[in-house]
Scaffold this motif. Structure first.
Motif, PDB file in Angstrom:
ATOM      1  N   GLU A 271      -0.225  -7.134 -13.498  1.00  0.00           N
ATOM      2  CA  GLU A 271      -0.707  -5.776 -13.258  1.00  0.00           C
ATOM      3  C   GLU A 271      -2.231  -5.741 -13.274  1.00  0.00           C
ATOM      4  O   GLU A 271      -2.861  -5.079 -12.431  1.00  0.00           O
ATOM      5  CB  GLU A 271      -0.143  -4.813 -14.292  1.00  0.00           C
ATOM      6  CG  GLU A 271      -0.465  -3.357 -13.966  1.00  0.00           C
ATOM      7  CD  GLU A 271       0.331  -2.385 -14.814  1.00  0.00           C
ATOM      8  OE1 GLU A 271       0.422  -1.209 -14.420  1.00  0.00           O
ATOM      9  OE2 GLU A 271       0.856  -2.792 -15.867  1.00  0.00           O
ATOM     10  N   LEU A 272      -2.840  -6.451 -14.209  1.00  0.00           N
ATOM     11  CA  LEU A 272      -4.303  -6.519 -14.226  1.00  0.00           C
ATOM     12  C   LEU A 272      -4.842  -7.115 -12.924  1.00  0.00           C
ATOM     13  O   LEU A 272      -5.826  -6.624 -12.367  1.00  0.00           O
ATOM     14  CB  LEU A 272      -4.772  -7.356 -15.414  1.00  0.00           C
ATOM     15  CG  LEU A 272      -4.783  -6.701 -16.789  1.00  0.00           C
ATOM     16  CD1 LEU A 272      -5.137  -7.730 -17.858  1.00  0.00           C
ATOM     17  CD2 LEU A 272      -5.771  -5.536 -16.827  1.00  0.00           C
ATOM     18  N   VAL A 327      -2.741 -11.699  -3.927  1.00  0.00           N
ATOM     19  CA  VAL A 327      -2.299 -10.830  -5.023  1.00  0.00           C
ATOM     20  C   VAL A 327      -1.948  -9.445  -4.499  1.00  0.00           C
ATOM     21  O   VAL A 327      -0.897  -8.873  -4.838  1.00  0.00           O
ATOM     22  CB  VAL A 327      -3.388 -10.749  -6.114  1.00  0.00           C
ATOM     23  CG1 VAL A 327      -3.066  -9.642  -7.121  1.00  0.00           C
ATOM     24  CG2 VAL A 327      -3.543 -12.089  -6.819  1.00  0.00           C
ATOM     25  N   TYR A 328      -2.810  -8.920  -3.672  1.00  0.00           N
ATOM     26  CA  TYR A 328      -2.604  -7.560  -3.167  1.00  0.00           C
ATOM     27  C   TYR A 328      -1.356  -7.489  -2.277  1.00  0.00           C
ATOM     28  O   TYR A 328      -0.542  -6.576  -2.388  1.00  0.00           O
ATOM     29  CB  TYR A 328      -3.843  -7.116  -2.398  1.00  0.00           C
ATOM     30  CG  TYR A 328      -3.875  -5.646  -2.059  1.00  0.00           C
ATOM     31  CD1 TYR A 328      -4.191  -4.701  -3.021  1.00  0.00           C
ATOM     32  CD2 TYR A 328      -3.580  -5.212  -0.777  1.00  0.00           C
ATOM     33  CE1 TYR A 328      -4.214  -3.352  -2.727  1.00  0.00           C
ATOM     34  CE2 TYR A 328      -3.601  -3.862  -0.462  1.00  0.00           C
ATOM     35  CZ  TYR A 328      -3.916  -2.926  -1.430  1.00  0.00           C
ATOM     36  OH  TYR A 328      -3.938  -1.600  -1.129  1.00  0.00           O
ATOM     37  N   THR A 334       4.712   0.548  -3.354  1.00  0.00           N
ATOM     38  CA  THR A 334       4.616   1.497  -4.462  1.00  0.00           C
ATOM     39  C   THR A 334       3.624   1.025  -5.512  1.00  0.00           C
ATOM     40  O   THR A 334       2.834   1.820  -6.053  1.00  0.00           O
ATOM     41  CB  THR A 334       6.003   1.692  -5.100  1.00  0.00           C
ATOM     42  OG1 THR A 334       6.905   2.175  -4.099  1.00  0.00           O
ATOM     43  CG2 THR A 334       5.938   2.672  -6.262  1.00  0.00           C
ATOM     44  N   GLU A 335       3.657  -0.271  -5.837  1.00  0.00           N
ATOM     45  CA  GLU A 335       2.730  -0.801  -6.840  1.00  0.00           C
ATOM     46  C   GLU A 335       1.274  -0.655  -6.396  1.00  0.00           C
ATOM     47  O   GLU A 335       0.407  -0.302  -7.199  1.00  0.00           O
ATOM     48  CB  GLU A 335       3.057  -2.273  -7.114  1.00  0.00           C
ATOM     49  CG  GLU A 335       4.362  -2.484  -7.877  1.00  0.00           C
ATOM     50  CD  GLU A 335       4.782  -3.947  -7.931  1.00  0.00           C
ATOM     51  OE1 GLU A 335       5.518  -4.303  -8.855  1.00  0.00           O
ATOM     52  OE2 GLU A 335       4.373  -4.713  -7.020  1.00  0.00           O
ATOM     53  N   ALA A 361      -4.348   5.556  -1.542  1.00  0.00           N
ATOM     54  CA  ALA A 361      -3.094   5.962  -2.184  1.00  0.00           C
ATOM     55  C   ALA A 361      -2.329   6.987  -1.369  1.00  0.00           C
ATOM     56  O   ALA A 361      -1.187   7.320  -1.709  1.00  0.00           O
ATOM     57  CB  ALA A 361      -3.396   6.530  -3.571  1.00  0.00           C
ATOM     58  N   ALA A 362      -2.936   7.485  -0.314  1.00  0.00           N
ATOM     59  CA  ALA A 362      -2.286   8.532   0.479  1.00  0.00           C
ATOM     60  C   ALA A 362      -1.086   7.975   1.234  1.00  0.00           C
ATOM     61  O   ALA A 362      -1.110   6.850   1.731  1.00  0.00           O
ATOM     62  CB  ALA A 362      -3.283   9.152   1.451  1.00  0.00           C
ATOM     63  N   SER A 363      -0.040   8.761   1.296  1.00  0.00           N
ATOM     64  CA  SER A 363       1.148   8.392   2.084  1.00  0.00           C
ATOM     65  C   SER A 363       1.134   9.225   3.352  1.00  0.00           C
ATOM     66  O   SER A 363       1.393  10.424   3.329  1.00  0.00           O
ATOM     67  CB  SER A 363       2.426   8.662   1.280  1.00  0.00           C
ATOM     68  OG  SER A 363       2.429   7.896   0.092  1.00  0.00           O
ATOM     69  N   GLY A 364       0.809   8.613   4.448  1.00  0.00           N
ATOM     70  CA  GLY A 364       0.700   9.355   5.689  1.00  0.00           C
ATOM     71  C   GLY A 364      -0.576  10.176   5.715  1.00  0.00           C
ATOM     72  O   GLY A 364      -1.590   9.814   5.118  1.00  0.00           O
TER      73      GLY A 364
END
Length: 927
Positions: A271-272, A327-328, A334-335, A361-364
């Motif tokens: 996660e880090l 990593v990305y 979702t993560e 972070a936007a969805s659409g």
């Protein structure tokens, strides 16, 4: 293998030797700049680290920054990394430099200021120069291809001005993404893949080297890339069966390798790593705050032991960008979005980064995220980060749910990209507008931007395809827009030279009703037919500019007067009002140097160079050409990238450096469709013809000069404006090669065509010179005297000196040597001042034949300034005027130390020993 500290390098002896020389030169006070390029994993970062260790061992201070994909849209983020250790010293900078530099970081005192990119760059250079007073500096820049454009512009500025500073610049970039700003500015070292023998040696030095089939597969797939060799060897050691898998594309394979360690790491560590990958170069406190109580600083240890990251002080760095990418990409959709939302939540005090994380972070579509980016773009624009503003607006457009709002943001992004001087980007943005909206204003503005983007390349027909329909459609509804489009269209129409485009522009211009501001119509009339429209254009020109020019260095309050200066300067040039063109374009350049519109700088600088060349100010013309070319190469302005070297080649040819002139022309026009760029084609013919003339090859010169007219029964000019200025040279070469009748056909047709309008004093003299050379003896002298009759002809000294030389030769052949001598003396003075050795030699021979022994050239003649570079000449003149080194540096954007270094080199070239002697050693400008 080459040992260096605690590391060994295989197959890099040549590269390490070059880096060692760079560091050694730095320790003796010499500057340098080197850009290492290569593919991912080529070893660029390792070589940068090796150079840094060499420097530190030699007592050289090292400053570092690394480009970051996530921060490439944040203006001056890279510059802040580089200068952060010394920003407290900025208080010692001159006030304007301090305000400009601190302002781009948001560290100013809050006083509203207008962004000034060149002062920002100069402030950075002066700050580093001040730091270097205490010891040499090595600037180590990694992942240059991911730096923000503002930082790249500053680095390019510094790279051109390091001479005399104990500062060296060492950069690394991917070979497929070399920033345009640095592509032609910095020496390049290509980091090639290792040869098979070196690759094998590198494998042998791995902890568990592969053998047999596994070894051959690793060597084959790695293809000499060091990082791939190391990582594939690790993969095979971990899983020997991997050697038998199908071959994958190298990049995918490497990313899969980098991600292979992730499942074995503790969840908190993974996660880090994901948050660090999402945040890229964010500080450790930010990452830990975003993760919350789900991880602690100790959770970095497994990632460090695996060799994925290095944690230094308060920052985390991935060992290689591909590790971050792996990593990305290994995270779920979702993560990734969760990470970006959490980062946005903790970046409350950093609205720009917060906006970008909200966007990620936007969805659409998401209008709220789009508005945040829109606001970020406005902040970037106020700081002079036009490229960053364009990037933010482009992303905001993709997030905009309303198609019309999206189109508006794309148009604004295109405008910002235009101000940043990136025509290809402008074209890409403009092309996206039409499918989104039916709004006439937005479509028209997008077409204007698209037309501008193509106008500064060599795709003139495409540019006019955007601009002329806008101009025609707006004649009645929006005549101001129509004239604006016509003014923009006139420049590509001039450069193209195709008659159909010019005729259409003039037809549309006649339909536009009179406006309060007629500047667009003036340029259309003059730029499309300067002979037929001369009288009308001159009358409009006199009415159009009544305000005095601003003092040099003053900032215009509005863009409109500046735009008028540019258009009027171009109009004056095309109408042969050369002195006025220099005055207007010079004033415009003084303003433009303090703005971020590098595209305008390049085109105006080239126009100024042409006017200076024609006026006989050749040293100043070279300086303007250098500036034009540098700016155009950075911005992708193809027309200037070709045109500036062609004019420089003309100067080389006229001064007798014929081989270099031909080579320069060949380099400049390679891959260019010259028939589509008739103005460039004509000037190319002249440059090569001048080279032949300088060598005494009159037949080759005639072929080149003749090519600027067609071979029709009634020859037409290849370019409606440029061709006629070489008419007399064509005739002179024809007379010497027995082709007088063909030249007479061209002259007679040209004379009839020019009679349909009004010619300038310059063009009139050229036609009279051509007539004199072809006339019978009884009529020739009348044309010679007519060519010299108008005192205005002295504004074009080289052309007037040619007339005097021709007339003197004619007189001497008729045993009138006494009358020839003053003409020859006057011509010789001009040729010697300009440094035109072939014409100087010919004139001296004529003087001897006329019974005069020419005096030896006085010290400093033959262009006494020829040994000085254009920049050195500028420094010398300013120093002679009494300016201090610091004042000179502020004026021409150099550090005081560099100014002093140049003066140290100028004095012996001028044969003087002190600053006080400069005034007497320098001739007046224009002499």
């Amino acid at each position: 293998m080459t040992p260096l500290g605690d590391e060994w390098f295989v197959g890099r002896d040549h590269e390490l030797a070059l880096l060692s020389r760079l560091v050694d030169a730095l320790t003796t006070g010499r500057s340098g700049a080197l850009l290492m390029t290569g593919g991912p994993g080529a070893g660029k970062s390792a070589l940068l680290e090796a150079a840094a260790r060499m420097a530190r061992r030699s007592g050289v201070r090292v400053l570092r920054c690394r480009g970051s994909e996530g921060e490439s849209g944040l203006p001056f983020a890279g510059l802040h990394q580089l200068l952060r250790p010394f920003l407290d010293l900025a208080e010692g900078l001159p006030a304007r430099q301090r305000a400009a530099l601190l302002g781009v970081f948001g560290l100013d005192d809050g006083t509203p200021t207008v962004s000034d990119p060149l002062l920002t760059s100069l402030g950075a250079l002066t700050l580093l120069s001040d730091v270097a007073e205490h010891g040499p500096l090595l600037l180590v820049i990694d992942d240059t291809h991911w730096l923000d454009l503002g930082t790249l512009d500053v680095l390019a500025f510094m790279a051109r001005r390091l001479e005399g500073e104990p500062v060296a610049l060492l950069l690394a970039a991917r070979d497929t993404a070399v920033p345009a700003q640095l592509d032609r500015q910095v020496d390049r070292l290509t980091i090639e893949p290792l040869d098979p023998a070196a690759a094998g040696r590198l494998l042998d030095h791995q902890p568990r080297p592969p053998a047999g089939r596994a070894r051959s597969r690793v060597l084959e797939q790695a293809a000499g890339v060091p990082l791939a060799l190391v990582e594939l060897a690790r993969a095979v050691a971990r899983d020997p069966a991997a050697a038998h898998e199908d071959t994958l594309p190298l990049t995918d394979r490497l990313e899969a390798i980098f991600a292979a360690d992730l499942p074995e790491l503790p969840p908190a560590t993974r996660e880090l790593l994901l948050f660090a990958a999402a945040a890229e170069s964010a500080e450790l406190p930010v990452i830990l705050s975003a993760v919350g109580d789900r991880a602690t600083p100790d959770d970095w240890l497994p990632a460090e032991r695996a060799g994925l990251v290095r944690v230094d002080a308060d920052r985390v760095r991935f060992r290689h960008p591909l590790i971050r990418s792996a990593v990305y990409r290994a995270a779920t959709y979702t993560e990734r979005h969760t990470a970006h939302r959490a980062l946005a939540d903790v970046l409350v005090g950093d609205p720009d980064r917060r906006a970008w994380h909200h966007a990620a972070a936007a969805s659409g579509v998401d209008e709220e995220a789009a508005r945040e980016l829109d606001d970020s773009a406005a902040r970037a624009q106020r700081r002079g980060g036009y490229a960053a503003a364009a990037t933010a607006l482009e992303r905001a457009a993709r997030l905009s749910p309303d198609p019309t709002v999206r189109a508006g943001r794309l148009v604004r992004a295109a405008t910002m990209a235009m101000y940043a001087g990136h025509p290809r980007w402008v074209g890409e943005l403009s092309a996206q507008v039409a499918p989104l909206t039916d709004e006439p204003a937005l479509l028209a503005e997008a077409s204007l931007r698209a037309g501008w983007a193509l106008a500064v390349t060599t795709r003139f027909a495409g540019s006019l395809g955007f601009l002329l329909p806008v101009a025609e459609a707006a004649v009645d509804e929006d005549p101001v827009l129509s004239l604006d489009a016509l003014a923009t269209a006139t420049t590509p129409a001039y450069n193209s030279g195709a008659p159909e485009h010019r005729e259409k522009i003039l037809r549309i211009a006649e339909r536009v009703p009179p406006q309060e501001d007629e500047i667009g119509r003036l340029w259309a009339l003059a730029g499309c037919d300067p002979v037929r429209n001369r009288a009308r254009a001159l009358a409009m020109f006199a009415r159009a500019w009544t305000d005095p020019l601003a003092e040099p260095g003053a900032r215009p309050e509005l863009d409109l007067p500046l735009a008028r200066m540019v258009v009027l300067g171009g109009t004056a040039w095309v109408l042969d009002e050369t002195a006025e063109a220099i005055r207007l374009l010079g004033a415009a350049m003084d303003h433009l140097r303090r703005s971020p519109t590098s595209g305008a700088n390049a085109t105006v600088a080239q126009a100024l160079a042409l006017a200076l060349y024609e006026s006989g100010s050749w040293t100043e013309a070279r300086a303007a050409l250098d500036e034009a070319y540098g700016l155009a190469a950075e911005g992708g302005l193809e027309n200037v990238v070709v045109g500036a070297p062609v004019l420089r080649a003309t100067l080389l040819a006229l001064r007798g450096d014929t081989e270099e002139a031909r080579a320069a022309v060949q380099r400049a026009v390679y891959g260019i469709d010259l028939p589509n760029c008739r103005s460039l084609q004509v000037r190319t013919h002249y440059a090569l013809g001048a080279a032949a003339l300088a060598e005494g090859d009159h037949a080759a010169a005639y072929d080149r000069f003749r090519a600027v007219y067609t071979r029709q029964p009634e020859p037409e000019p290849l370019h409606f404006h440029a061709s006629d200025y070489y008419l007399a040279d064509l005739v002179a070469a024809a007379v010497r090669t027995g082709r007088a009748e063909d030249a007479r056909l061209v002259l007679d047709t040209t004379r009839r065509r020019l009679a349909e309008g009004e010619t300038s004093a310059r063009l009139t003299a050229i036609v009279h010179r051509a007539d004199a050379l072809l006339s019978e003896p009884d009529d020739a002298e009348r044309h010679f005297t007519a060519a010299l009759a108008d005192p205005a002809g002295d504004r074009w000294p080289f052309e007037r000196a040619q007339v005097r030389l021709d007339y003197a030769e004619w007189l001497r052949r008729r045993r009138r040597a006494v009358e020839a001598r003053p003409l020859l003396a006057a011509a010789l003075e001009v040729f010697e001042r300009l440094g035109t050795r072939p014409w100087t030699d010919r004139t001296r021979a004529e003087l001897r034949a006329a019974g005069v022994t020419p005096a030896s050239p006085p010290a400093g003649s033959a262009d006494s300034l020829a040994e000085l570079t254009p920049q050195q000449l500028q420094i010398a003149r300013l120093a002679a005027a009494g300016l201090t080194n610091r004042e000179i540096g502020e004026r021409i954007f150099l550090s005081p130390r560099t100014v002093g270094f140049h003066l140290y080199r100028i004095f012996p070239k001028l044969g003087i020993t002190s600053r006080a002697q400069l005034r007497d050693a320098l001739p007046e400008p224009g002499e």
